[in-house]
Design an enzyme around this catalytic site. Structure first.
Site, short mmCIF file in Angstrom:
data_model
loop_
_atom_site.label_atom_id
_atom_site.label_comp_id
_atom_site.label_asym_id
_atom_site.label_seq_id
_atom_site.Cartn_x
_atom_site.Cartn_y
_atom_site.Cartn_z
CB THR B 197 28.57 44.16 29.34
OG1 THR B 197 27.36 44.12 30.03
CG2 THR B 197 28.33 44.48 27.89
CD GLU B 280 36.65 37.95 33.27
OE1 GLU B 280 36.85 39.16 33.19
OE2 GLU B 280 36.05 37.40 34.19
CG ASN B 404 37.15 38.21 37.50
OD1 ASN B 404 36.58 39.18 37.02
ND2 ASN B 404 37.21 37.04 36.89
CB SER B 409 44.36 45.93 43.27
OG SER B 409 44.33 44.66 42.69
#
Lengths: 409, 409
Positions: B197, B280, B404, B409
């Protein structure tokens, strides 16, 4: 990559419709890159075009020629398509080239220049290699044929980065007659200005007055090509053309129109979906169905907000049932006075979200099982009204970045 | 990945402002994940919050507490931040947890519950680990200090996937007094609902009435945090708080306000840009400057359309001067009656586009030289009016997809 293993269907011949291709070496040697589609004198034609303000020269010319034909009662009998070069961002020279290519074809076949509509797809900003294109035109004309094979070769001749040709055909009974609709399309995104675009060419043997044909085209495109997105971009060259040859059954009564509209929607939807299944780097085919919206536009806004979210798309690629990303995307959609406590989100048969948070019944195992499938349905009920919309999209994969980052280098 | 090698600056102590951190093990052990910021009784406070309809529980509570303080004349003296868990999509339980964490801190320090504002960032949809959070609160309070080191540790304590802490400080003379503004921020996208965030906490030692403070905050955020985008998503938890401790120079005359506004804008812009530099997977820091628009909103619309285009972003990643993608993105921006023949696009000092196509002077070599730089300016002059806007963004890299897609995973 591409989702599923779709084969090009056998498109039946349509009376008076001939297709020809040539290998003109527009960008690469030894591939079909010029396509001519010939329609009979009895045809009506309608088209929809990109709304991109930087639209390409052929779009400007195709629209102008179509307008001129409509106002003079002529039939736009020839569609001339080249791949390998989009003739976009090419300024005044590009316009002259687009007009000149129409004039050349018109002279070969003895029609007015305005009866030829040009379409280009490929690299933006490079001049159209006119000598090679003009040399290809008579070869394409020489190969004109009405066979299924000619349809398939035309389907191949309009491709760019697509991994496979895309076609659809439907035949329906209208009264005691049969009507067939054939379509071919290309594109692996709403845009890939470097080397692509969305083109659709659909022809039926029905007889349909032009205004009705135009409204049927707009209506069915709105629920097919306008409801797909790979990467949220809109091409400079997008176009979808619909012709009715007038050689078969007449479509005019409400019942005839309803039957034909259904059939046309099937063809359009199948073509549009085939673009998503062949989307750049696509490993998933995703259906976003938004229900219980106040208006169809609101439903579309929510569906596209989710479909465009890079975080949702990467989660789809990872087969990660990351419902928080879907919820957050829904929450930022442009919806007035949005009470999210009424929103219900299902992933396939698994309830993800209700009452503003994760559904009590939800388990990671159930979510992951759905996410690992190649075809995924996400259903979002807004709890506000009765309107719906469906949008189809693909995931965002490493291959997407590779294809788009490495393309020119 | 991150662009450049920005170090956390030394933030000077501000009279009466103390910061404390704790390692509460909210998600991972051995990292600062609870931060408390303490303000003096003389402070005024303003805040802006996410517009996402699915906003998180702490956002709802922080807004309610701030409102309550404003209407009762109390000061929101404590800001309680946790990372590792966003307390979003957590329904009624999440709200109770947010209130309870404020109540716990309030009891420790002897203030009203509404004088504590809560902030959370991290994974969506998992319940806040209350036992660990509540155990961390007294530890954070025990470490309260006004030192530069305390500011740096607070900067570290609010991070999630960020690769480095982000801070900014400016000191300016107002009359014969000095005013200092310190800020820390976190976030590597407008949203990463899975584990992130955007949060910003800015404190000045000036004395500023609350209504003026609130308007200065909105104004400077509109030209900083609201002008950055990594992936077009808006978080469920975004918040930016501004406090004026009232211990230093009073800001009230037009001249004082002008000086302070400038200084505040510098801090806000530096913080916002630091988020993009740490975006990112970011390998490029891109400034999109749109000029000659009819309205500022029109300029913003064009800038964000280009900034959000995956095709432009992958071209930036590839250092590919693919001006056609920029042109196509500009062309699809929502601009009324858009005459693209007036558009001029420059890449750094290199003219890309003019008169609706590639500039005559353009060469691939010149374009590529600019594109290969780490910091890139794209200037788009619309030729329609006199309004401007600047937006900062990053590129779309393989690392973005990896971060992302592989996160959970």
């Amino acid at each position: 990559m591409a989702v599923g293993n779709l084969l090009f269907p056998e498109l039946p011949p349509l009376n008076g419709v001939r297709l020809g291709t040539a290998m003109a070496g527009i960008k690469k040697p030894d591939r079909r890159d010029v396509v001519v589609i010939e329609l009979p004198e009895t045809s009506t034609v309608a088209g929809v075009f990109t709304r991109n303000a930087f639209c390409a020269a052929p779009v400007i010319v195709a629209k102008a020629h179509l307008e001129e034909c409509l106002s003079t009662g002529r039939v736009p009998r020839y569609w001339l398509v080249n791949t390998g070069n989009a003739n976009a961002g090419t300024g005044e020279t590009g316009l002259q080239d687009a007009y000149a290519s129409c004039a050349a074809l018109a002279e070969h076949v003895g029609v007015k220049q305005s009866q030829v509509l040009p379409f280009s797809t490929g690299v933006i900003g490079e001049p159209l290699p006119m000598a090679r294109l003009l040399a290809g035109v008579p070869n394409a004309l020489g190969s004109l044929a009405d066979t299924s094979q000619a349809w398939q070769q035309a389907g191949e001749g309009i491709l760019t980065t697509d991994t496979r040709p895309k076609g659809a055909t439907v035949t329906v009974a209208v009264g005691d007659q049969q009507v067939t609709i054939n379509g071919i399309t290309k594109g692996s995104g709403m845009i890939k200005p470097n080397m692509a675009t969305m083109l659709g060419f659909v022809v039926t043997d029905a007889a349909i007055d032009q205004p009705l044909l135009a409204s049927l085209l707009r209506e069915t495109v709105d629920r097919s090509f306008n409801c797909i997105t790979v990467d949220s971009d809109t091409s400079t060259n997008d176009a979808c053309l619909l012709a009715a040859t007038g050689t078969g059954a007449r479509i005019e009564s409400d019942e005839q129109i309803a039957i034909f509209r259904n059939a046309l929607q099937r063809v359009m939807t199948e073509l549009a979906q085939s673009i998503i299944r062949d989307g750049e780097g696509a490993t998933k085919f995703v259906t976003l169905q938004v229900n219980e919206a106040t208006t169809r536009q609101e439903a579309l806004d929510v569906a596209f907000t989710v479909a465009h979210s890079p975080l949702v798309k990467t989660a789809l690629y990872a087969s990660d049932a990351n419902w928080g990303r879907i919820l957050a995307a829904v929450g930022r959609a442009p919806v007035e006075a949005f009470d999210v406590s009424h929103v219900v989100i299902d992933l396939g048969d698994v309830r993800l979200v209700e009452k503003g948070g994760r559904a009590d019944s939800y388990t990671e195992a159930a979510g992951s099982a759905v996410m690992s499938q190649e075809e995924i349905i996400i259903r979002i009920n807004l709890g506000r009204g009765e309107e719906s919309a469906t949008v189809w999209t693909s995931d965002l994969s490493h291959d997407y970045v590779t294809i788009n980052a490495d393309y020119r280098s």
